[in-house]
Write a protein that holds these residues in place. Structure first.
Motif, PDB file in Angstrom:
ATOM      1  N   LEU A 269       5.816 -43.576  74.220  1.00  0.00           N
ATOM      2  CA  LEU A 269       4.755 -44.242  73.600  1.00  0.00           C
ATOM      3  C   LEU A 269       4.243 -45.164  74.265  1.00  0.00           C
ATOM      4  N   PRO A 270       2.956 -45.712  73.904  1.00  0.00           N
ATOM      5  CA  PRO A 270       2.359 -46.670  74.786  1.00  0.00           C
ATOM      6  C   PRO A 270       3.303 -48.118  74.576  1.00  0.00           C
ATOM      7  N   PHE A 271       3.353 -48.989  75.825  1.00  0.00           N
ATOM      8  CA  PHE A 271       4.363 -50.033  75.834  1.00  0.00           C
ATOM      9  C   PHE A 271       3.780 -51.388  75.190  1.00  0.00           C
ATOM     10  N   SER A 272       4.830 -52.405  74.636  1.00  0.00           N
ATOM     11  CA  SER A 272       4.299 -53.619  74.337  1.00  0.00           C
ATOM     12  C   SER A 272       4.210 -54.472  75.251  1.00  0.00           C
ATOM     13  N   PRO A 273       3.308 -55.605  75.223  1.00  0.00           N
ATOM     14  CA  PRO A 273       3.431 -56.513  76.536  1.00  0.00           C
ATOM     15  C   PRO A 273       4.576 -57.751  76.053  1.00  0.00           C
ATOM     16  N   ASP A 274       5.243 -57.443  75.189  1.00  0.00           N
ATOM     17  CA  ASP A 274       6.528 -58.503  74.959  1.00  0.00           C
ATOM     18  C   ASP A 274       7.431 -58.296  76.226  1.00  0.00           C
ATOM     19  N   VAL A 275       7.871 -57.233  76.728  1.00  0.00           N
ATOM     20  CA  VAL A 275       8.652 -57.182  77.798  1.00  0.00           C
ATOM     21  C   VAL A 275       8.108 -57.788  79.169  1.00  0.00           C
ATOM     22  N   SER A 276       6.899 -57.969  79.427  1.00  0.00           N
ATOM     23  CA  SER A 276       6.392 -58.700  80.409  1.00  0.00           C
ATOM     24  C   SER A 276       6.580 -60.197  80.096  1.00  0.00           C
ATOM     25  N   ARG A 277       6.492 -60.774  78.688  1.00  0.00           N
ATOM     26  CA  ARG A 277       6.444 -62.027  78.355  1.00  0.00           C
ATOM     27  C   ARG A 277       8.030 -62.296  78.508  1.00  0.00           C
ATOM     28  N   VAL A 278       8.788 -61.642  78.231  1.00  0.00           N
ATOM     29  CA  VAL A 278      10.326 -62.004  78.590  1.00  0.00           C
ATOM     30  C   VAL A 278      10.697 -62.286  80.176  1.00  0.00           C
ATOM     31  N   VAL A 279       9.921 -61.409  80.895  1.00  0.00           N
ATOM     32  CA  VAL A 279      10.592 -61.433  82.209  1.00  0.00           C
ATOM     33  C   VAL A 279       9.758 -62.419  83.089  1.00  0.00           C
ATOM     34  N   ALA A 280       8.483 -62.801  82.724  1.00  0.00           N
ATOM     35  CA  ALA A 280       7.669 -63.389  83.534  1.00  0.00           C
ATOM     36  C   ALA A 280       8.331 -64.843  84.020  1.00  0.00           C
TER      37      ALA A 280
ATOM     38  N   GLU B  49       2.353 -61.817  65.176  1.00  0.00           N
ATOM     39  CA  GLU B  49       2.454 -62.692  66.442  1.00  0.00           C
ATOM     40  C   GLU B  49       2.695 -64.311  65.982  1.00  0.00           C
ATOM     41  N   GLY B  50       3.430 -64.266  64.820  1.00  0.00           N
ATOM     42  CA  GLY B  50       3.777 -65.855  64.208  1.00  0.00           C
ATOM     43  C   GLY B  50       4.579 -66.659  65.068  1.00  0.00           C
ATOM     44  N   PRO B  51       5.505 -67.494  64.658  1.00  0.00           N
ATOM     45  CA  PRO B  51       6.087 -68.330  65.693  1.00  0.00           C
ATOM     46  C   PRO B  51       7.386 -67.785  65.764  1.00  0.00           C
ATOM     47  N   GLY B  52       7.828 -66.993  64.830  1.00  0.00           N
ATOM     48  CA  GLY B  52       9.189 -66.287  65.031  1.00  0.00           C
ATOM     49  C   GLY B  52       9.102 -65.325  66.103  1.00  0.00           C
ATOM     50  N   LEU B  53       8.012 -64.728  66.438  1.00  0.00           N
ATOM     51  CA  LEU B  53       7.971 -64.006  67.822  1.00  0.00           C
ATOM     52  C   LEU B  53       8.193 -64.774  68.885  1.00  0.00           C
ATOM     53  N   GLY B  54       7.651 -66.056  69.232  1.00  0.00           N
ATOM     54  CA  GLY B  54       7.868 -66.776  70.331  1.00  0.00           C
ATOM     55  C   GLY B  54       9.205 -67.440  70.349  1.00  0.00           C
ATOM     56  N   GLU B  55       9.776 -67.539  69.338  1.00  0.00           N
ATOM     57  CA  GLU B  55      11.213 -68.070  69.164  1.00  0.00           C
ATOM     58  C   GLU B  55      12.065 -67.113  69.747  1.00  0.00           C
ATOM     59  N   ALA B  56      11.694 -65.840  69.356  1.00  0.00           N
ATOM     60  CA  ALA B  56      12.675 -64.393  69.682  1.00  0.00           C
ATOM     61  C   ALA B  56      12.723 -64.385  71.062  1.00  0.00           C
ATOM     62  N   LEU B  57      11.273 -64.521  71.865  1.00  0.00           N
ATOM     63  CA  LEU B  57      10.983 -64.063  73.147  1.00  0.00           C
ATOM     64  C   LEU B  57      11.752 -65.543  74.033  1.00  0.00           C
ATOM     65  N   GLN B  58      11.665 -66.658  73.510  1.00  0.00           N
ATOM     66  CA  GLN B  58      12.206 -67.760  74.000  1.00  0.00           C
ATOM     67  C   GLN B  58      13.635 -67.750  74.122  1.00  0.00           C
ATOM     68  N   GLU B  59      14.402 -67.061  72.909  1.00  0.00           N
ATOM     69  CA  GLU B  59      15.901 -67.110  73.120  1.00  0.00           C
ATOM     70  C   GLU B  59      16.378 -66.045  74.184  1.00  0.00           C
ATOM     71  N   ALA B  60      15.451 -64.985  74.317  1.00  0.00           N
ATOM     72  CA  ALA B  60      15.831 -63.783  75.349  1.00  0.00           C
ATOM     73  C   ALA B  60      15.601 -64.537  76.690  1.00  0.00           C
ATOM     74  N   ARG B  61      14.643 -65.219  76.897  1.00  0.00           N
ATOM     75  CA  ARG B  61      14.313 -66.203  78.252  1.00  0.00           C
ATOM     76  C   ARG B  61      15.605 -66.996  78.459  1.00  0.00           C
ATOM     77  N   GLU B  62      15.886 -67.627  77.521  1.00  0.00           N
ATOM     78  CA  GLU B  62      17.172 -68.623  77.528  1.00  0.00           C
ATOM     79  C   GLU B  62      18.299 -67.652  77.892  1.00  0.00           C
ATOM     80  N   GLU B  63      18.466 -66.397  77.534  1.00  0.00           N
ATOM     81  CA  GLU B  63      19.737 -65.613  77.659  1.00  0.00           C
ATOM     82  C   GLU B  63      19.798 -65.253  79.399  1.00  0.00           C
TER      83      GLU B  63
END
Length: 731
Positions: free
Chosen positions: A122-133, A86-100
């Motif tokens: 398998l169970p789903f990760s919450p990352d997809v919700s964080r991208v779309v929100a 859950e480091g800063p790299g994850l946040g940067e990746a999600l932000q890049e996806a949101r900018e796209e």
């Protein structure tokens, strides 16, 4: 752009060499504006397939390890790497996806986060919700079908590094968008339901049970195919030869009969008879010889059976007088000359497999494969019509989730007139070249243990009732070769699970299915570990996750409204295993089949991780004082007091409350008053508790049906008799 276009053409050509790709649902992709593609994840080539066959060029969020493994391909597709944690790299990746998305682009995600090794979603990760929100971007569910067992997927627990089969069919299915604010559970359901649709499109038009058997026999000619406790053993070559001979006889002597009855217990001869009937272009109907003369005659009349294949040895052990049309397999076999047998063996061995399949394989995967008469535990048995597609889709889903080798040996104790016996212990091993060994009576635990030890059985499927017999009478040495012990048909008691694990060192895995669904809906599998990952395959108390290609909804029984994760309601199931219908009963068929969904009549729930919990049949709930009272919860509470001694709860009409609960139990040293007092002290709601006079000791409960299920109709009759005597005594 020219270089990219040329590279894209080259990649498409490479994929066409490995797969026959069919794309469905492209109209569901938006022509402009942002979108998120959310797909199941089964292989290392998933990202490439979706990238090449979608209109847009989605930028995929990929785990760092997968990004590095794809190398220049990932960079060419402008994929976005996701570092672990859950480091800063994850946040940067999600932000890049949101900018796209903000630029109107398309982003691809695999909500499971990793490639599935269990075969389940398998169970789903919450990352997809964080991208779309907050972006307003629609989420398009995607399902990839046919990649399991393909290059860079996991098969039998190992990464596939060489194609096991070239030009395998693959479906890329795009579904309708779900709302941007949809929950992870709703998105998971959308992908699961899309998978049920895709699975129905995957099988070829001539993929049939007898063709699978012929292909397996040609590949495994000298290996053991069938054996039974009567001493008969057949290799795949001998089994195919015998099936060819009997199929020829049926074509010649019974040309106008579309269905052939089979009156045999689980044994090698019964397996051969079923395959021969299929290879003759006819439909086998395995008759329940324990159901009584009236029920069996009803099945014969409904199917229009004129020929019943049986054996002299079996008929000498059972009393079935007056049945017309019986043909003894010993007589048919004895009529073949040595020359005929030799010619059949040579032809079966030397004729190319494709030619044998054309000679003895039917035309369509959607034709009727068998009619199974339901056990009749709660009502009159119904003739369930199952197609080849129904059964084969179930077989393929099971093959994906179990780790097997060519040395596997299936121990068959369930009769073939039971759907689990027909699909799982007859068709499953013969479709994949595994050995199958049979014993005709599942209650004879010592014989089952000896058979398992003799042939080193690795997979045993039975009901909790039968596993209880094996727990008491089989030794750990006899079951030491077992790798899978799977229970279905009834709720699996927790005490039995613990005792089985303690004695045999093997988890007793619970599954769930119905005759109408061919039959498996969900099953627990062992957890899989590897490369620092643990993928959970089973959860105590559940019946496992739905198998691949099967979707489950939980509905409010009175309104049919879909319920959220965790809520309990009636289970509806969709998938290619869903039956054709009830034989000669279109009205009843229409009542349970609604827009592709089968209404099971069972009560259960799905949790957030996709595990299914089944409480009981809807018919085993009583409506008292406006509240639904589950019989099984009462049985579990009473069973604790009785130290596992059998008990059952049923209901009878009551003029005041609508229904009254009746408890039947067999432990003589515990009085009804003690049970009533114990229930009063329990945490169960008072409304659920039976009256003291409705708790009855009986010498014995009705014997289970051959399927291992409790005979609930006979239980209700016994309860009525007990209440009649009790009311007369009080009067």
């Amino acid at each position: 752009m020219l270089k990219n276009a040329a590279l894209e053409v080259g990649l498409r050509a490479a994929l066409r060499g490995m797969y026959r790709v069919r794309v469905v649902g492209l109209e569901n992709l938006p022509r402009r504006g942002p979108a998120v593609l959310a797909s199941n994840h089964v292989s290392g080539l998933d990202v490439l397939l979706i990238w090449l066959y979608s209109r847009a060029a989605p930028r995929f969020l990929l785990p760092q390890a997968e990004y590095e493994w794809l190398g220049w391909v990932a960079r060419w597709m402008r994929a976005i790497p996701i570092p672990g944690g859950e480091g800063p790299g994850l946040g940067e990746a999600l932000q890049e996806a949101r900018e796209e998305l903000a630029r109107g682009g398309t982003v691809g995600v695999f909500p499971e986060g990793v490639i599935s090794r269990t075969g389940h979603l398998l169970p789903f990760s919450p990352d997809v919700s964080r991208v779309v929100a907050g972006t307003g971007a629609p989420v398009i569910p995607v399902y990839l079908e046919g990649l399991s067992g393909g290059l860079f997927s996991y098969w039998d627990g190992k990464l596939v590094r060489r194609p096991r089969r070239l030009r395998r069919p693959v479906i890329v299915q795009f579904g309708r968008a779900v709302a941007p604010n949809a929950t992870l559970s709703q998105l998971r359901h959308a992908i699961m339901e899309l998978g049920a649709v895709a699975a129905g499109r995957w099988h070829g038009p001539r993929d049939r049970l007898e063709r699978r058997f012929i292909a397996a026999a040609k590949r495994n000619w000298a290996q053991l195919a069938l054996a039974d406790s009567g001493g008969r053993e057949l290799s795949y070559g001998r089994a195919l030869t015998a099936s060819v001979l009997l199929a020829r006889w049926l074509r010649r002597m019974r040309p106008a009969e579309p269905m052939i009855g089979i009156l045999l217990p689980a044994c090698a001869a019964a397996a051969l008879a079923n395959m021969a009937v299929l290879m003759s272009g006819k439909v086998p109907v395995n008759l329940n010889f324990t159901a009584g003369r009236e029920a069996m005659q009803s099945a014969i009349e409904k199917c229009g059976l004129k020929t019943l294949l049986s054996s002299r040895q079996f008929l000498e052990k059972v009393s079935l007088p007056g049945l017309a049309g019986i043909v003894l397999l010993e007589d048919v076999s004895g009529a073949f000359t040595k020359l005929q047998k030799a010619a059949a063996a040579i032809a079966a061995r030397l004729t190319p497999g494709r030619v044998v399949e054309r000679l003895y394989g039917g035309r369509s995967v959607d034709e009727l494969a068998t009619v199974i008469f339901s056990s009749g535990s709660t009502a009159e048995p119904k003739g369930v019509m199952l197609s080849h597609r129904n059964i084969i889709s179930n077989l393929d889903s099971l093959r994906r989730i179990f780790i097997l080798s060519r040395r596997e040996c299936v121990v068959g104790v369930l009769p073939f007139f039971h759907v689990f016996g027909f699909t799982c212990t007859l068709c499953f091993p013969l479709a994949y070249g595994l050995a199958a060994v049979y014993h005709p009576n599942p209650t004879e635990a010592r014989a089952v243990g000896e058979l398992t030890a003799r042939y080193q059985g690795t997979l045993l499927i039975a009901t909790p009732t039968f596993f209880g017999h094996y727990l008491r009478r089989c030794s750990p040495q006899e079951f030491s070769s077992l790798r899978y012990a799977i229970s279905g048909g009834e709720k699996l008691p927790r005490a039995l699970v613990c005792a089985f694990q303690d004695k045999f060192g093997l988890p007793l895995l619970e599954g769930y299915g119905t005759t109408e669904l061919s039959p498996v809906v969900a099953v627990n599998v062992p957890d899989l570990e590897g490369e620092g990952l643990v993928q959970q395959g089973h959860k105590p108390g559940s019946v496992g996750r739905p198998i691949p290609g099967v979707a489950v909804r939980v509905l409010e029984p009175s309104t049919g409204e879909a319920l959220p994760a965790g809520a309990e309601g009636m289970l509806a199931v969709r998938g290619p295993g869903c039956m054709l219908g009830y034989l000669g009963n279109p009205q009843r068929t229409a009542e349970v089949l609604r827009e592709g969904w089968y209404l099971t009549g069972d009560i259960g729930a799905l949790d957030e991780e996709g595990f299914l919990y089944v409480s009981d049949r809807l018919s085993r709930f009583s409506k008292i004082g406006g509240e639904m009272v589950p019989h099984m919860r009462l049985e579990e509470q009473i069973s604790q007091l009785l130290d596992g001694t059998p008990c059952v709860v049923t209901s009878l009409p009551d003029p005041e409350r609508g229904e009254r609960l009746v408890v039947l139990y067999t432990r003589r040293d515990v009085s009804p008053a003690e049970i009533w007092s114990s229930l009063q002290r329990s945490s169960l709601p008072k409304l659920w508790l039976p009256k003291r006079e409705n708790i009855c000791w009986v010498e014995e409960l009705p014997p289970p049906l051959p399927s291992g299920k409790l005979d609930l109709r006979r239980v209700k009759q016994l309860a009525a008799e007990c209440m009649k005597r009790s009311d007369a005594g009080r009067g």
